[in-house]
Write a protein that holds these residues in place. Structure first.
Motif, PDB file in Angstrom:
ATOM      1  N   ASP A   1       4.569 -14.879 -11.956  1.00 50.15           N
ATOM      2  CA  ASP A   1       5.197 -13.645 -12.437  1.00 50.15           C
ATOM      3  C   ASP A   1       4.171 -12.530 -12.656  1.00 50.15           C
ATOM      4  OD1 ASP A   1       3.913 -14.710 -14.605  1.00 50.15           O
ATOM      5  OD2 ASP A   1       5.564 -14.411 -15.999  1.00 50.15           O
ATOM      6  N   ALA A   2       2.967 -12.690 -12.098  1.00 50.59           N
ATOM      7  CA  ALA A   2       1.902 -11.697 -12.274  1.00 50.59           C
ATOM      8  C   ALA A   2       1.545 -11.047 -10.942  1.00 50.59           C
ATOM      9  CB  ALA A   2       0.668 -12.355 -12.875  1.00 50.59           C
ATOM     10  N   ILE A   3       1.128  -9.796 -11.030  1.00 54.46           N
ATOM     11  CA  ILE A   3       0.686  -9.061  -9.849  1.00 54.46           C
ATOM     12  C   ILE A   3      -0.575  -8.300 -10.220  1.00 54.46           C
ATOM     13  CG2 ILE A   3       2.023  -6.951 -10.291  1.00 54.46           C
ATOM     14  CD1 ILE A   3       2.762  -7.122  -7.207  1.00 54.46           C
ATOM     15  N   GLU A   4      -1.462  -8.108  -9.256  1.00 53.23           N
ATOM     16  CA  GLU A   4      -2.704  -7.383  -9.518  1.00 53.23           C
ATOM     17  C   GLU A   4      -2.682  -6.027  -8.841  1.00 53.23           C
ATOM     18  OE1 GLU A   4      -7.558  -7.819  -9.182  1.00 53.23           O
ATOM     19  OE2 GLU A   4      -6.295  -9.375  -8.328  1.00 53.23           O
ATOM     20  N   LEU A   5      -3.027  -5.007  -9.608  1.00 48.39           N
ATOM     21  CA  LEU A   5      -3.258  -3.688  -9.044  1.00 48.39           C
ATOM     22  C   LEU A   5      -4.675  -3.709  -8.500  1.00 48.39           C
ATOM     23  CD1 LEU A   5      -2.202  -0.750  -8.684  1.00 48.39           C
ATOM     24  CD2 LEU A   5      -3.314  -0.232 -10.859  1.00 48.39           C
ATOM     25  N   GLU A   6      -4.791  -3.789  -7.191  1.00 51.45           N
ATOM     26  CA  GLU A   6      -6.082  -3.961  -6.538  1.00 51.45           C
ATOM     27  C   GLU A   6      -6.844  -2.636  -6.446  1.00 51.45           C
ATOM     28  OE1 GLU A   6      -9.111  -6.033  -4.689  1.00 51.45           O
ATOM     29  OE2 GLU A   6      -7.276  -6.953  -5.431  1.00 51.45           O
ATOM     30  N   PHE A   7      -6.156  -1.560  -6.113  1.00 46.16           N
ATOM     31  CA  PHE A   7      -6.769  -0.240  -5.948  1.00 46.16           C
ATOM     32  C   PHE A   7      -5.849   0.805  -6.573  1.00 46.16           C
ATOM     33  CE2 PHE A   7      -8.623  -2.491  -2.382  1.00 46.16           C
ATOM     34  CZ  PHE A   7      -9.811  -1.853  -2.073  1.00 46.16           C
ATOM     35  N   LEU A   8      -6.443   1.822  -7.149  1.00 47.86           N
ATOM     36  CA  LEU A   8      -5.748   3.057  -7.498  1.00 47.86           C
ATOM     37  C   LEU A   8      -6.818   4.136  -7.489  1.00 47.86           C
ATOM     38  CD1 LEU A   8      -3.005   3.743 -10.106  1.00 47.86           C
ATOM     39  CD2 LEU A   8      -4.765   5.415  -9.598  1.00 47.86           C
TER      40      LEU A   8
ATOM     41  N   TYR B   1      -2.363   3.589  -4.107  1.00 44.07           N
ATOM     42  CA  TYR B   1      -2.559   2.340  -4.841  1.00 44.07           C
ATOM     43  C   TYR B   1      -2.214   1.173  -3.942  1.00 44.07           C
ATOM     44  CZ  TYR B   1       2.491   1.743  -5.777  1.00 44.07           C
ATOM     45  OH  TYR B   1       3.845   1.563  -5.667  1.00 44.07           O
ATOM     46  N   ILE B   2      -2.748   0.012  -4.318  1.00 44.70           N
ATOM     47  CA  ILE B   2      -2.480  -1.222  -3.583  1.00 44.70           C
ATOM     48  C   ILE B   2      -2.192  -2.332  -4.584  1.00 44.70           C
ATOM     49  CG2 ILE B   2      -3.427  -2.977  -2.027  1.00 44.70           C
ATOM     50  CD1 ILE B   2      -5.210  -0.819  -0.807  1.00 44.70           C
ATOM     51  N   LEU B   3      -1.088  -3.016  -4.359  1.00 45.15           N
ATOM     52  CA  LEU B   3      -0.744  -4.210  -5.123  1.00 45.15           C
ATOM     53  C   LEU B   3      -0.962  -5.438  -4.253  1.00 45.15           C
ATOM     54  CD1 LEU B   3       2.667  -3.115  -6.703  1.00 45.15           C
ATOM     55  CD2 LEU B   3       0.494  -3.375  -7.902  1.00 45.15           C
ATOM     56  N   ASN B   4      -1.528  -6.482  -4.855  1.00 49.45           N
ATOM     57  CA  ASN B   4      -1.640  -7.775  -4.179  1.00 49.45           C
ATOM     58  C   ASN B   4      -0.277  -8.445  -4.156  1.00 49.45           C
ATOM     59  OD1 ASN B   4      -4.379  -7.676  -3.689  1.00 49.45           O
ATOM     60  ND2 ASN B   4      -4.922  -8.658  -5.610  1.00 49.45           N
TER      61      ASN B   4
ATOM     62  N   VAL C   1       0.852  -1.192   0.000  1.00 47.92           N
ATOM     63  CA  VAL C   1       0.000   0.000   0.000  1.00 47.92           C
ATOM     64  C   VAL C   1       0.891   1.247   0.000  1.00 47.92           C
ATOM     65  CG1 VAL C   1      -1.898   1.195   1.151  1.00 47.92           C
ATOM     66  CG2 VAL C   1      -1.683  -1.309   1.372  1.00 47.92           C
ATOM     67  N   TYR C   2       0.701   2.087  -1.032  1.00 49.69           N
ATOM     68  CA  TYR C   2       1.499   3.301  -1.173  1.00 49.69           C
ATOM     69  C   TYR C   2       0.585   4.500  -1.377  1.00 49.69           C
ATOM     70  CZ  TYR C   2       5.516   0.294  -1.458  1.00 49.69           C
ATOM     71  OH  TYR C   2       6.482  -0.626  -1.156  1.00 49.69           O
ATOM     72  N   LYS C   3       0.983   5.620  -0.776  1.00 45.01           N
ATOM     73  CA  LYS C   3       0.172   6.838  -0.839  1.00 45.01           C
ATOM     74  C   LYS C   3       0.967   7.965  -1.491  1.00 45.01           C
ATOM     75  CE  LYS C   3       1.645   7.977   3.864  1.00 45.01           C
ATOM     76  NZ  LYS C   3       1.234   8.208   5.241  1.00 45.01           N
ATOM     77  N   TYR C   4       0.239   8.892  -2.099  1.00 45.50           N
ATOM     78  CA  TYR C   4       0.819  10.068  -2.727  1.00 45.50           C
ATOM     79  C   TYR C   4       0.492  11.257  -1.831  1.00 45.50           C
ATOM     80  CZ  TYR C   4       2.176  13.320  -6.421  1.00 45.50           C
ATOM     81  OH  TYR C   4       2.808  14.282  -7.170  1.00 45.50           O
TER      82      TYR C   4
END
Length: 150
Positions: free
Chosen positions: A71-78, A63-66, A50-53
């Motif tokens: 080799d795959a990752i999901e962008l859960e939130f932006l 944004y939040i990455l799962n 979880v990263y904030k601007y």
């Protein structure tokens, strides 16, 4: 400035998600129906990335990455606060998410987009590869992916 979020940010991030979703003209009833799905929980904070601007002492977006799978990752939130939409913050968060994903050895990023955000993600190199029906009947959300090796 983009920095790692912490548990104390959870309520602020939840409010950003709800306000950002409402920006697209959804009814209050629809927003409330998504409240559970858009709530940033302790579990999310502990198990996802979880990263904030921060802009002028305000969390303008996040944004939040799962956790990566193979080799795959999901962008859960932006999400971006409505008053900061259109100022390049979404693009900066997305670019930062690519860096973090690559550090986790991901070569592909996927996401389930709000229909209103599809064109933004396409402009950032994501490709449409399907759709999923949302909790609102006859509303479909685009499934999108990006090759992080290009």
């Amino acid at each position: 400035m983009i920095t790692k979020a912490n548990a104390l940010d959870a309520d602020s991030l939840t409010n950003i998600a709800l306000k950002s979703k409402a920006y697209w003209g959804y009814t209050e009833e629809q927003i409330e129906s998504w409240r559970h799905d858009l709530t940033i929980t302790e579990n999310i904070m502990e198990n996802m990335f979880v990263y904030k601007y921060i802009l002028e002492d305000t969390i303008a977006g996040f944004y939040i990455l799962n956790q990566p799978k193979n080799d795959a990752i999901e962008l859960e939130f932006l999400f971006i606060l409505p008053e900061f939409i259109g100022k390049g913050i979404g693009k900066k968060l997305l670019e930062d998410s690519y860096i973090k994903a690559k550090q986790l050895n991901a070569t592909t990023m996927t996401l389930l987009a709000d229909p209103n955000a599809k064109s933004f993600y396409e402009s950032q190199g994501f490709l449409y590869f399907g759709e999923k029906e949302s909790s609102i009947p006859n509303r479909f959300c685009p499934l999108m992916k990006k090759d992080l090796t290009l």
